[in-house]
Design an enzyme around this catalytic site. Structure first.
Site, PDB file in Angstrom:
ATOM      1  N   TYR A   1      17.397   5.766   8.236  1.00 32.92           N
ATOM      2  CA  TYR A   1      16.113   5.427   7.627  1.00 32.92           C
ATOM      3  C   TYR A   1      16.285   4.255   6.668  1.00 32.92           C
ATOM      4  O   TYR A   1      15.523   3.288   6.692  1.00 32.92           O
ATOM      5  CB  TYR A   1      15.570   6.664   6.900  1.00 32.92           C
TER       6      TYR A   1
ATOM      7  N   LYS B   1      14.494   0.529   6.641  1.00 33.60           N
ATOM      8  CA  LYS B   1      13.652   0.104   5.524  1.00 33.60           C
ATOM      9  C   LYS B   1      14.243  -1.120   4.823  1.00 33.60           C
ATOM     10  O   LYS B   1      13.500  -1.972   4.325  1.00 33.60           O
ATOM     11  CB  LYS B   1      13.409   1.257   4.551  1.00 33.60           C
TER      12      LYS B   1
ATOM     13  N   ILE C   1       6.997  10.969  -2.249  1.00 32.42           N
ATOM     14  CA  ILE C   1       5.600  11.325  -2.470  1.00 32.42           C
ATOM     15  C   ILE C   1       5.312  12.504  -1.550  1.00 32.42           C
ATOM     16  O   ILE C   1       5.701  12.485  -0.369  1.00 32.42           O
ATOM     17  CB  ILE C   1       4.665  10.145  -2.152  1.00 32.42           C
TER      18      ILE C   1
ATOM     19  N   THR D   1       4.016  14.238   1.045  1.00 32.28           N
ATOM     20  CA  THR D   1       3.228  14.114   2.274  1.00 32.28           C
ATOM     21  C   THR D   1       3.922  14.943   3.343  1.00 32.28           C
ATOM     22  O   THR D   1       5.060  15.384   3.162  1.00 32.28           O
ATOM     23  CB  THR D   1       3.130  12.654   2.753  1.00 32.28           C
ATOM     24  N   ASP D   2       3.272  15.122   4.459  1.00 33.86           N
ATOM     25  CA  ASP D   2       3.857  15.936   5.522  1.00 33.86           C
ATOM     26  C   ASP D   2       5.054  15.293   6.203  1.00 33.86           C
ATOM     27  O   ASP D   2       5.738  15.935   6.988  1.00 33.86           O
ATOM     28  CB  ASP D   2       2.788  16.316   6.565  1.00 33.86           C
TER      29      ASP D   2
END
Length: 182
Positions: free
Chosen positions: A81, A85, A114, A116-117
């Site tokens: 990841y 990014k 944050i 979020t799902d």
């Protein structure tokens, strides 16, 4: 993109927001998993930017990419990841430099964690709750929200940010800044 042009007659802003997280280490690497995350997190924004450029040239529009705080700091288990990014952050800077002559700005937002799902299946719930509730680790004492990220995207897409290009802006509540003991 075609539907946007058909409906609105022009394209003012491209927001490259799709992304997936893969919490893996070097030892867990597989070509298949890397290809998937690379295709969504890096290849898709590059492709969309390429097809949007002719439309953005006409409007002197701009591009907002979603990068990540993982592009600026090491995070356990986010090696694939983080690579993608970091690629988005570099892509943002090179796009800003090469599209400037056409009046197109390009910036990136680098959100921290944050709620979020996106984290549901990759991170232990206890870890996420600890990060999100540990106000002591946040310089301003509160956790960033989806709205905070959206507000930054709206700002970057507006004329109020006319002099901002090639920037990668971290939104994490100052989590990694060391507080000065008072």
């Amino acid at each position: 993109m075609e539907e946007t042009i058909k409906t609105f007659g022009k394209l003012d802003v491209l927001v490259n927001n799709a992304g997936i997280v893969s919490m893996t280490s070097v030892e867990d690497y597989t070509g298949e998993s890397f290809d998937k995350i690379f295709a969504i997190n890096l290849k898709a924004p590059i492709y969309l930017t390429k097809i949007a450029k002719p439309h953005l040239v006409l409007t002197k529009g701009n591009i907002v990419n979603m990068s990540s705080v993982s592009a600026t700091r090491l995070a356990a288990g986010s090696f694939m990841y983080g690579i993608t990014k970091n690629g988005i952050s570099y892509f943002t800077k090179t796009t800003a430099a090469s599209f400037a002559k056409d009046g197109i700005r390009c910036n990136a937002i680098c959100p921290g964690v944050i709620a979020t799902d996106i984290y549901d299946n990759i991170m232990p719930k206890e870890f996420l709750e600890t990060v999100l509730t540990n106000e002591a680790s946040l310089l301003n004492g509160k956790v960033a929200t989806v709205e905070d990220v959206a507000n930054m995207a709206v700002f970057l897409a507006s004329e109020k940010a006319a002099m901002v290009t090639g920037e990668c802006i971290v939104i994490d509540g100052g989590r990694f800044i060391t507080k000065i003991n008072e």
